[in-house]
Design an enzyme around this catalytic site. Structure first.
Site, PDB file in Angstrom:
ATOM      1  N   GLU A  71       0.808  -1.220   0.000  1.00  0.00           N
ATOM      2  CA  GLU A  71       0.000   0.000   0.000  1.00  0.00           C
ATOM      3  C   GLU A  71       0.841   1.271   0.000  1.00  0.00           C
ATOM      4  O   GLU A  71       0.493   2.257  -0.657  1.00  0.00           O
ATOM      5  CB  GLU A  71      -0.952   0.011   1.192  1.00  0.00           C
ATOM      6  CG  GLU A  71      -2.166  -0.906   1.036  1.00  0.00           C
ATOM      7  CD  GLU A  71      -1.886  -2.349   1.354  1.00  0.00           C
ATOM      8  OE1 GLU A  71      -0.753  -2.651   1.791  1.00  0.00           O
ATOM      9  OE2 GLU A  71      -2.780  -3.198   1.177  1.00  0.00           O
ATOM     10  N   HIS A 140     -11.027  -4.721   9.621  1.00  0.00           N
ATOM     11  CA  HIS A 140     -11.614  -4.589   8.281  1.00  0.00           C
ATOM     12  C   HIS A 140     -12.985  -3.924   8.344  1.00  0.00           C
ATOM     13  O   HIS A 140     -13.797  -4.114   7.443  1.00  0.00           O
ATOM     14  CB  HIS A 140     -11.789  -5.971   7.620  1.00  0.00           C
ATOM     15  CG  HIS A 140     -10.554  -6.574   7.049  1.00  0.00           C
ATOM     16  ND1 HIS A 140      -9.499  -6.994   7.817  1.00  0.00           N
ATOM     17  CD2 HIS A 140     -10.187  -6.848   5.765  1.00  0.00           C
ATOM     18  CE1 HIS A 140      -8.556  -7.507   7.037  1.00  0.00           C
ATOM     19  NE2 HIS A 140      -8.948  -7.426   5.802  1.00  0.00           N
TER      20      HIS A 140
HETATM   21  C1  LIG Z   1      -2.275  -4.422   4.400  1.00  0.00           C
HETATM   22  C2  LIG Z   1      -3.269  -5.302   3.745  1.00  0.00           C
HETATM   23  N1  LIG Z   1      -3.432  -5.203   2.418  1.00  0.00           N
HETATM   24  C3  LIG Z   1      -4.316  -5.986   1.786  1.00  0.00           C
HETATM   25  C4  LIG Z   1      -5.078  -6.879   2.470  1.00  0.00           C
HETATM   26  C5  LIG Z   1      -6.108  -7.740   1.768  1.00  0.00           C
HETATM   27  N2  LIG Z   1      -5.605  -9.108   1.678  1.00  0.00           N
HETATM   28  C6  LIG Z   1      -5.956 -10.033   2.571  1.00  0.00           C
HETATM   29  S1  LIG Z   1      -5.183 -11.492   2.296  1.00  0.00           S
HETATM   30  C7  LIG Z   1      -4.400 -10.885   0.951  1.00  0.00           C
HETATM   31  C8  LIG Z   1      -3.474 -11.763   0.168  1.00  0.00           C
HETATM   32  C9  LIG Z   1      -2.306 -12.192   0.993  1.00  0.00           C
HETATM   33  O1  LIG Z   1      -1.442 -12.953   0.213  1.00  0.00           O
HETATM   34  P1  LIG Z   1      -0.322 -13.808   0.906  1.00  0.00           P
HETATM   35  O2  LIG Z   1       0.473 -12.942   1.807  1.00  0.00           O
HETATM   36  O3  LIG Z   1       0.427 -14.514  -0.163  1.00  0.00           O
HETATM   37  O4  LIG Z   1      -1.090 -14.830   1.839  1.00  0.00           O
HETATM   38  P2  LIG Z   1      -2.118 -15.990   1.373  1.00  0.00           P
HETATM   39  O5  LIG Z   1      -3.483 -15.386   1.394  1.00  0.00           O
HETATM   40  O6  LIG Z   1      -1.699 -16.454   0.052  1.00  0.00           O
HETATM   41  O7  LIG Z   1      -1.978 -17.023   2.445  1.00  0.00           O
HETATM   42  C10 LIG Z   1      -4.724  -9.555   0.744  1.00  0.00           C
HETATM   43  C11 LIG Z   1      -4.205  -8.722  -0.348  1.00  0.00           C
HETATM   44  C12 LIG Z   1      -4.892  -6.935   3.857  1.00  0.00           C
HETATM   45  N3  LIG Z   1      -5.620  -7.753   4.611  1.00  0.00           N
HETATM   46  N4  LIG Z   1      -3.972  -6.161   4.455  1.00  0.00           N
END
Ligand SMILES: Cc1ncc(C[n+]2csc(CCOP(=O)(O)OP(=O)(O)O)c2C)c(N)n1
Ligand SMILES: Cc1ncc(C[n+]2csc(CCOP(=O)(O)OP(=O)(O)O)c2C)c(N)n1
Ligand SMILES: [Mg+2]
Ligand SMILES: [Mg+2]
Lengths: 334, 324, 324, 334
Positions: A71, A140
């Site tokens: 972000e 959230h």
């Molecule tokens: C700071 C932030 N940005 C975006 C999100 C929305 N979000 C939740 S899970 C996710 C993907 C995370 O990917 P990864 O770190 O690879 O974990 P995975 O879900 O694959 O286990 C996103 C973008 C969030 N929760 N927090």
């Protein structure tokens, strides 16, 4: 001509129009394409976690950019792009994530023009989802528009219905100032009539959505339906309420607020955020300053408590403002 | 392999417990019985269990939005977790946290986290406590491939490396951040190379293989405990379900997914290896399967019967009341 | 060396202009004639000039709290800068920005920045504009060694690498972040290795040597302009004065400082090389010294005589008034 | 026994006492040692950019930690350390840098206890310098305490004098909640009597520093001297002012605010921050809600304008609240 659309789909339509009418408009964010920008294959895109940007990457393949989960980088990059000739629309998935990217808004977007003595424009729009109502819990579900509304140099708008959403978003994107556009969860899925074509709703103008002379209910975004519901209940008791939809949190439409106060002498502000440093407090402070002579009763704020947002359904419902609490606040005034 | 039969069975029980727990949650959400944003850990069990099996009471973990697996692996009670996800007063967080904030500090589980990357500095802080208070503990941060693109990752690893903190950073590289393939947003093949920016030790494990994770984690934890500094461990894994319950999965290659699910299932993998090496018998595993199933059914039943929190709870636990 | 005599003289003029400008500011602050937090660039001139000499109108730069050198190198007028630092209405930012926010967008100078690391994503955005609008421009971010520990550094470089943006990231490694030696907080010897986290090209230059910076920047800029993606360029340098005017310098080794200042001064270095190679004559350089001295004296004089901003200016320029 | 110390040196003394009395207290921040932790050499340390922590690394070499310039990492690490048994005191050099590290405060420190159902304590103190007055311009002069005061789960305090600074900081460090401790530039260098030894000033209690029955001047931190100056001027015109020093911005001492309002019927709030989402608005909103019946005049807020902080000396002076503006506000009420 108009048809019924959800607020999310009205946003989608505004984005499409903005991109069609201005080649400098780009979209950036996590999954705003959603895997759909894989060139040469037919993978369908998600268009954001809530599907709001679906279809746009196919229409504008070079201008819809999936980003890493960064972000600070996204917002900072968007500010730099805006200051050099693009008109970026960034999706900050939930306003709660402001914690990871406040600097580009607080210290860059909001201040470049001023610090540079008027020699900069930052036509940036940040779309973001706000508020509770989906059991998404403490990180959230916040209504942090009070932070962006408090920062000089930024504008903050929050529509309560799909038609306003479309027009406000088009205004926001075309505004040469950085604008935060809030999509409140409580109204994001609600449908309403939306005019076709290209139109703008001016930023900084509140809208009187119901007339009455006994009390002023002031709301915005997700609290507007609550105000209207309360107004119905009050009407059945013979109390007629003005209902004012602020639509813009910064600039505030001070004239409209003072006008309804002058008409009714009684104000209840319904704000989904926590009470401290709030838009509701600003409205109350305005009333007791410039509107003092018209005041017939204490100004009441119907808000969330001073707590994080709880997960449990029963607690989340208690956390949110309700028509019953609005009615009760009005009763306490008379 | 230096695990006893009892330890192997315990590891399998945890793998199975996570799988069954997650499968059950999927059902409950689809049936409309459970709310909130729900991210399931199925497919990645070997990572949490491979690491946490080697942690003790003084060790802590931080987790992500996909945190049930880490809780279970670290020993959090199923009943309290299930009640939490149902939003009941008997939940491990009194129903206030939910899936994305499930935690059990007494068991060293410092919380799932709804903010991608936010658990990484928290674990760094837990490692700092271990160092300053000389507890002998290690702090483990679990996080996704996507989280490695957050500033918090960079800042934390740099601090930990500078201070040689006893911290283990575990990347669960499941190939996606939400719907975006990792290769779209991480321009290196092995994220583990990012350790070099901090002169930090790194390791890569097959995250679908409990035994490989176990071995690499053992090496990493020994290194941390010896005071030589932090380690970055990348586990290559895959999530079997969507990003969250409700994800239509339109963005992912069906054949690729099938391959992972059919041929690289960490539970299947575990079973094949222990059976081939004649370390345990199939019946013992089946017995565990049944026990876990009953345990989860019981957890659902008790959670559904549990009381809702009192609405007054909305405003409690915001502050430590006496101030300290 | 492919620089003409005229170009060499112009480069020297910029080096000298920065040095004299900064020396003058030091005097003015100590004399109480100028306020605010003042960070001087003296000692690091070869970096800004070595890079910016190769930039054109379409190229942009972002800078730091130590930004006067980048302004001057990018062609911002001395008079407007001086008036700005005196807080006058005739300042390049109408007196509203000051040292840490001095900027001249028309000259592609997107601002000094009071937030360490914040210029890095801004330059990334400028590079994105160049790419999407196909301007052919490159965006250059100048920042310190300390800034490479900011999350914004990590996130920006990753994004630029993923998108192969025409961005040049220049680390001015002067051995300190404020009073803390770089080796206390950056556990790698060459910060340039951090590029490997993003599969990004990197280069290292002697930041005290204009010609080495020039050569490495030439290579980097050609790479960026060819569409192959961003480059990370580390320049090893030293600041001659304190972190800010007023810094007592108790924390730094006096002998080490003397060595840099006496033996590695970038202006001296430049002079020695061009004289030894007989590319220009000493008199030409002395003439420039004098001209620059006069230029700066004139800038001070005109700034001190300039009007203060009207107090109504406190509330203007917050928004673009017509909204767009 | 007491002696004159600057606010900064009172802070230094409080830190020393806190570290002497509790081995779990650690200090972290950029240059809080300042090169002084080079083992085995005799390099002097700077003790922070403003010298506030000078001498502490020599006294507590293992518990004063210079960090990289990584606010997100520092704050996040401190939260993790606080949740696991340490009592960290972090220096965030200027509150403006909140933009780089809001998440650990907003979504972690403030919420862990609640999200975990009461099973966490985060005894974290963040010391930070606030406000204008040093020509440090837009990104080093903000009064962003309105952000931290607005976040449920955090406390925010701001002393106006050295004696309160020492006692409030000791309370903050020993409080089991996360506390933001603001050091306002306008009073940071000002000296005053400071008691020796270990004492605490309770968080959440305002202090009436001057009695009068005609008008209530409410200030805190850097605006307190302005209130007192205005009170002097008003007194010479026969208007006697109550001057209330809030000291704590969250929790707010609502009783003390309502008590002075009840006495005078007239309130002027003097707050160095920009007007929107402000502490001043919250105080005004409180007055027009629970204090409505006592109000004899509009509640006035004397604040900065809705702009970034300008660099130029003349503009910065115009930007800051002044005694003249306070007097003018009081005059407008009578
Ligand atoms: C700071 C932030 N940005 C975006 C999100 C929305 N979000 C939740 S899970 C996710 C993907 C995370 O990917 P990864 O770190 O690879 O974990 P995975 O879900 O694959 O286990 C996103 C973008 C969030 N929760 N927090
Ligand atoms: C986000 C942020 N943190 C801290 C500071 C305070 N600060 C100003 S300059 C500086 C040191 C910067 O070091 P470096 O990046 O190496 O640049 P240098 O000063 O050496 O040129 C610090 C810590 C700041 N301005 N912004
Ligand atoms: Mg992933
Ligand atoms: Mg440096």
């Amino acid at each position: 001509m108009s048809r019924k659309l959800s607020l999310g789909m009205a946003v989608n339509e505004a984005l499409r129009i903005a991109m069609e009418t201005d080649p400098d408009v780009i979209l950036m964010g996590e999954d705003v394409a959603g895997g759909g920008d894989r060139k040469g294959d037919d993978v369908d895109e998600m268009g954001g976690v809530l599907g709001t940007t679906r279809g746009l990457v196919k229409a504008f393949p070079d201008r819809v950019l999936d980003t890493p989960i960064s972000e600070m980088g996204i917002l900072g990059t968007a500010v730099g792009a805006a200051a050099t000739g693009l008109r970026p629309v960034v999706e900050l998935m939930f306003i709660d994530f402001l914690g990871t990217c406040l600097d580009p808004l607080l210290n860059q977007a909001a201040k470049l023009r001023y610090m540079f003595g008027g020699n900069a424009r930052v036509p940036l729009t940040v779309r973001t989802v706000t508020g509770a109502g989906m059991q998404a819990a403490a990180q959230h579900s916040q209504s942090l528009y009070w932070i962006t509304a408090g920062i000089p140099g930024l504008k903050t708008v929050i529509p309560s219905n799909p038609a306003d959403a479309k027009g406000l978003l088009l205004s926001a994107i075309r505004d040469d100032n950085p604008v935060v556009f809030c999509e409140a969860k409580l109204v994001l899925g609600v449908s309403g009539e939306v005019p076709e074509g290209d139109y703008e709703v001016p930023i900084g103008k509140a809208k009187l959505v119901r007339g009455g002379n006994d009390v002023s209910l002031i709301g915005f975004g997700g609290t507007l339906p609550i105000c209207l519901q309360a107004a119905e209940q009050l009407a059945s008791d013979g109390i007629e309420a003005d209902v004012l939809d602020l639509r813009s949190l910064q600039p505030l439409d001070e004239d409209a607020i003072l006008a309804t106060l002058t008409r009714t002498g009684r104000v209840v502000i319904v704000d989904e955020s926590t009470p401290r440093s709030s838009v509701a407090s600003d409205v109350a402070a305005l009333c007791v300053d410039r509107g003092f002579d018209s005041l017939d009763a204490p100004v009441k704020r119907v808000m969330a408590p001073h707590s994080p947002v709880p997960f449990s359904r029963v607690l989340e419902q208690a956390f949110l403002p309700s028509a019953a609490r609005v009615v009760e606040a009005v009763r306490s005034q008379v | 392999m230096d695990l006893t039969r009892a330890e192997l069975l315990e590891a399998y029980r945890k793998l199975r417990r996570i799988r069954s727990f997650e499968d059950k949650l999927g059902e409950l959400v689809v049936a409309g019985k459970m709310g909130g944003f729900m991210h399931l850990y199925a497919g990645e069990e070997a990572v949490a269990v491979g690491v946490c099996t080697q942690l003790g009471d003084k060790d802590t973990v931080t987790s992500t939005h996909r945190g049930h697996g880490h809780c279970i692996a670290k020993g959090v009670e199923i009943a309290g977790m299930m009640a939490e996800l149902f939003g009941r007063a008997t939940g491990v967080c009194k129903g206030k946290g939910g899936s994305m904030h499930i935690a059990d500090i007494e068991r060293g589980m410092l919380g799932a986290n709804g903010i991608v990357g936010a658990g990484i500095p928290l674990a760094t802080g837990a490692a700092l406590t271990a160092r300053i208070k000389r507890t002998g503990g290690v702090a483990v941060a679990f996080f996704g491939d996507g989280a490695t693109n957050q500033g918090a990752f960079h800042e934390s690893l740099n601090m930990a490396a500078n201070w040689k903190l006893p911290a283990l950073y575990v990347i669960e590289n499941n190939g996606f951040g939400e719907f975006t393939p990792t290769e779209f947003v991480v321009p290196v093949k092995d994220i583990a190379v990012r350790a070099d920016s901090y002169a930090m030790k790194s390791l890569i494990a097959d995250g679908m293989d409990f035994f490989d994770v176990y071995a690499k984690a053992a090496e990493a934890l020994a290194y941390c405990r010896s005071g030589r500094g932090p380690v970055l461990l990348e586990c290559k894994t895959y999530r079997f379900a969507g990003h969250f319950v409700g994800d239509t999965l339109v963005y992912r290659d069906k054949e690729e997914a099938e391959d992972w699910i059919q041929n690289r299932d960490p539970l299947q993998n575990f079973e094949t290896q222990v059976l081939e090496a004649s370390l345990v018998e199939a019946e013992a595993l089946r017995r565990i399967d049944l026990e876990v199933q009953e345990e989860i059914a019981a957890a659902v039943e008790s959670a559904e019967a549990a009381p809702w929190p009192d609405v007054a709870e909305t405003e409690t636990d915001v502050y430590v009341e006496d101030g300290g």
